[in-house]
Write an enzyme that holds these catalytic residues in place. Structure first.
Site, PDB file in Angstrom:
ATOM      1  N   ASN A   9      41.033  34.780  49.227  1.00  0.00           N
ATOM      2  CA  ASN A   9      41.723  35.478  47.889  1.00  0.00           C
ATOM      3  C   ASN A   9      41.720  37.004  48.077  1.00  0.00           C
ATOM      4  O   ASN A   9      40.415  37.418  47.896  1.00  0.00           O
ATOM      5  CB  ASN A   9      41.253  34.877  46.969  1.00  0.00           C
ATOM      6  CG  ASN A   9      41.941  35.262  45.389  1.00  0.00           C
ATOM      7  OD1 ASN A   9      42.322  36.519  45.404  1.00  0.00           O
ATOM      8  ND2 ASN A   9      41.831  34.433  44.699  1.00  0.00           N
ATOM      9  N   GLY A  11      42.465  39.263  46.026  1.00  0.00           N
ATOM     10  CA  GLY A  11      42.309  39.728  44.721  1.00  0.00           C
ATOM     11  C   GLY A  11      40.786  39.705  44.030  1.00  0.00           C
ATOM     12  O   GLY A  11      40.264  40.573  43.917  1.00  0.00           O
ATOM     13  N   LYS A  12      40.263  38.621  44.636  1.00  0.00           N
ATOM     14  CA  LYS A  12      38.800  38.544  44.529  1.00  0.00           C
ATOM     15  C   LYS A  12      37.961  39.559  45.405  1.00  0.00           C
ATOM     16  O   LYS A  12      36.815  40.275  44.853  1.00  0.00           O
ATOM     17  CB  LYS A  12      38.275  37.213  44.985  1.00  0.00           C
ATOM     18  CG  LYS A  12      38.594  36.091  44.168  1.00  0.00           C
ATOM     19  CD  LYS A  12      37.979  34.664  44.484  1.00  0.00           C
ATOM     20  CE  LYS A  12      38.112  33.721  43.431  1.00  0.00           C
ATOM     21  NZ  LYS A  12      37.433  32.375  43.836  1.00  0.00           N
ATOM     22  N   ASP A  65      33.311  30.525  42.990  1.00  0.00           N
ATOM     23  CA  ASP A  65      34.115  29.400  42.725  1.00  0.00           C
ATOM     24  C   ASP A  65      34.332  29.971  41.250  1.00  0.00           C
ATOM     25  O   ASP A  65      33.231  30.152  40.406  1.00  0.00           O
ATOM     26  CB  ASP A  65      33.564  27.938  42.777  1.00  0.00           C
ATOM     27  CG  ASP A  65      34.585  27.085  42.872  1.00  0.00           C
ATOM     28  OD1 ASP A  65      35.552  27.125  43.562  1.00  0.00           O
ATOM     29  OD2 ASP A  65      34.896  26.488  41.609  1.00  0.00           O
ATOM     30  N   PHE A 143      45.797  38.162  39.620  1.00  0.00           N
ATOM     31  CA  PHE A 143      46.039  37.035  40.400  1.00  0.00           C
ATOM     32  C   PHE A 143      46.022  35.813  39.472  1.00  0.00           C
ATOM     33  O   PHE A 143      45.481  36.139  38.391  1.00  0.00           O
ATOM     34  CB  PHE A 143      45.271  36.706  41.751  1.00  0.00           C
ATOM     35  CG  PHE A 143      43.841  36.691  41.680  1.00  0.00           C
ATOM     36  CD1 PHE A 143      43.405  35.189  41.441  1.00  0.00           C
ATOM     37  CD2 PHE A 143      43.017  37.698  41.431  1.00  0.00           C
ATOM     38  CE1 PHE A 143      42.066  34.876  41.393  1.00  0.00           C
ATOM     39  CE2 PHE A 143      41.822  37.408  41.174  1.00  0.00           C
ATOM     40  CZ  PHE A 143      41.087  36.212  41.412  1.00  0.00           C
ATOM     41  N   PHE A 145      45.615  33.006  36.770  1.00  0.00           N
ATOM     42  CA  PHE A 145      45.915  32.865  35.305  1.00  0.00           C
ATOM     43  C   PHE A 145      45.876  34.159  34.689  1.00  0.00           C
ATOM     44  O   PHE A 145      45.973  34.123  33.375  1.00  0.00           O
ATOM     45  CB  PHE A 145      45.235  31.789  34.598  1.00  0.00           C
ATOM     46  CG  PHE A 145      45.301  30.520  35.306  1.00  0.00           C
ATOM     47  CD1 PHE A 145      46.472  29.920  35.056  1.00  0.00           C
ATOM     48  CD2 PHE A 145      44.294  29.850  36.044  1.00  0.00           C
ATOM     49  CE1 PHE A 145      46.803  28.595  35.549  1.00  0.00           C
ATOM     50  CE2 PHE A 145      44.727  28.589  36.505  1.00  0.00           C
ATOM     51  CZ  PHE A 145      45.740  27.829  36.146  1.00  0.00           C
ATOM     52  N   LYS A 166      39.230  45.274  34.916  1.00  0.00           N
ATOM     53  CA  LYS A 166      39.117  43.874  34.676  1.00  0.00           C
ATOM     54  C   LYS A 166      37.661  43.428  35.222  1.00  0.00           C
ATOM     55  O   LYS A 166      36.937  42.475  34.595  1.00  0.00           O
ATOM     56  CB  LYS A 166      40.052  43.209  35.673  1.00  0.00           C
ATOM     57  CG  LYS A 166      39.817  41.699  35.586  1.00  0.00           C
ATOM     58  CD  LYS A 166      40.827  40.789  36.576  1.00  0.00           C
ATOM     59  CE  LYS A 166      40.235  39.423  36.585  1.00  0.00           C
ATOM     60  NZ  LYS A 166      41.020  38.732  37.913  1.00  0.00           N
ATOM     61  N   HIS A 171      34.532  37.524  33.730  1.00  0.00           N
ATOM     62  CA  HIS A 171      33.734  36.558  34.287  1.00  0.00           C
ATOM     63  C   HIS A 171      33.055  37.049  35.611  1.00  0.00           C
ATOM     64  O   HIS A 171      32.047  36.913  36.202  1.00  0.00           O
ATOM     65  CB  HIS A 171      34.175  35.191  34.601  1.00  0.00           C
ATOM     66  CG  HIS A 171      35.640  35.268  35.181  1.00  0.00           C
ATOM     67  ND1 HIS A 171      36.592  36.143  34.843  1.00  0.00           N
ATOM     68  CD2 HIS A 171      36.144  34.474  36.026  1.00  0.00           C
ATOM     69  CE1 HIS A 171      37.642  35.743  35.788  1.00  0.00           C
ATOM     70  NE2 HIS A 171      37.084  34.966  36.609  1.00  0.00           N
ATOM     71  N   ARG A 172      34.106  37.454  36.550  1.00  0.00           N
ATOM     72  CA  ARG A 172      33.480  37.658  37.960  1.00  0.00           C
ATOM     73  C   ARG A 172      32.629  39.101  38.110  1.00  0.00           C
ATOM     74  O   ARG A 172      31.849  39.116  38.611  1.00  0.00           O
ATOM     75  CB  ARG A 172      34.890  37.860  38.985  1.00  0.00           C
ATOM     76  CG  ARG A 172      34.576  38.066  40.398  1.00  0.00           C
ATOM     77  CD  ARG A 172      35.701  37.925  41.203  1.00  0.00           C
ATOM     78  NE  ARG A 172      36.294  36.454  41.246  1.00  0.00           N
ATOM     79  CZ  ARG A 172      37.123  36.053  40.468  1.00  0.00           C
ATOM     80  NH1 ARG A 172      38.110  36.965  40.053  1.00  0.00           N
ATOM     81  NH2 ARG A 172      37.746  34.878  40.299  1.00  0.00           N
TER      82      ARG A 172
END
Ligand code: IMP
Length: 189
Positions: A9, A11-12, A65, A143, A145, A166, A171-172
């Site tokens: 991913n 975005g991650k 995750d 990305f 939601f 962000k 959370h991340r």
């Protein structure tokens, strides 16, 4: 130090680089595909993902995750977030919440990082952010939601924030902060 982030991913990856780069952690993507267990908690999924790439990803590495938990839907999609996003998407979540007023649209994002240190020992780090599901999608960044999630205290969705912004609210970002703290305590950075 250099650390691999096992994910496909982009975005991650961008978020992890923005958050850990300034603290001296060089995050490199690693594309080994982890197997994803269907389990009841993000912790179990993250732990299993990390174990599944043991020997295929050079340690130290981490996997992550994440999921969106919507109160009015009994926590759905939660651990099923990836499948929900690939099938019903943001529009589907909004449809499920049609007619639900703003005060009952509480939701939270959670992320769990499973970090395998040089010796292969696993460490878990968690981050949560509370917020609400918007009435319609807003914003073009991020990305998943992001366009339908507004964190508490901000009147913008994640998709209306830049990557660094962000990271401060997400959370991340929080899970990455916990990982960074662990690495600093261990004298790795
Ligand atoms: P994964 O299994 O950790 O990749 O995440 C499951 C699903 O949750 C993804 O397909 C995304 O749609 C969604 N998701 C995870 N993290 C985020 C985020 O930070 N913003 C928006 N959606 C996310």
């Amino acid at each position: 130090m250099r650390i691999r982030f096992v994910t496909t991913n982009p975005g991650k990856i961008e978020e992890a680089r923005a958050r850990l780069g300034p603290r001296g952690v060089d995050v490199r993507p690693h594309a080994a595909r982890p197997t994803e267990l269907q389990a009841d908690t993000l912790e179990e999924v993250a732990r299993h993902k990390a174990e599944s790439v043991r020997g295929r990803a050079p340690a130290p590495y981490f996997v992550e995750d994440a999921g969106l938990f919507v109160d009015a839907l009994g926590g759905f999609p939660g651990v099923y977030s990836r499948h929900a996003f690939d099938t019903i998407g943001c529009r589907g979540i909004l449809r499920l919440l049609a007619g639900v007023p703003a005060r009952r649209r509480a939701a939270r994002f959670r992320a769990v990082i499973a970090y395998a240190d040089r010796g292969g020992r696993l460490h878990l780090f968690e981050g949560t952010v509370k917020g609400r599901i918007t009435a319609r999608p807003r914003g073009g960044n991020g990305f998943g939601f992001d366009p339908i999630f507004e964190p508490h205290g901000l009147d913008r969705t994640f998709a209306e924030l830049g990557t660094a912004e962000k990271g401060q609210a997400s959370h991340r970002g929080r899970a990455l902060d916990a990982l960074a703290k662990h690495l600093a305590v261990k004298g790795r950075v």
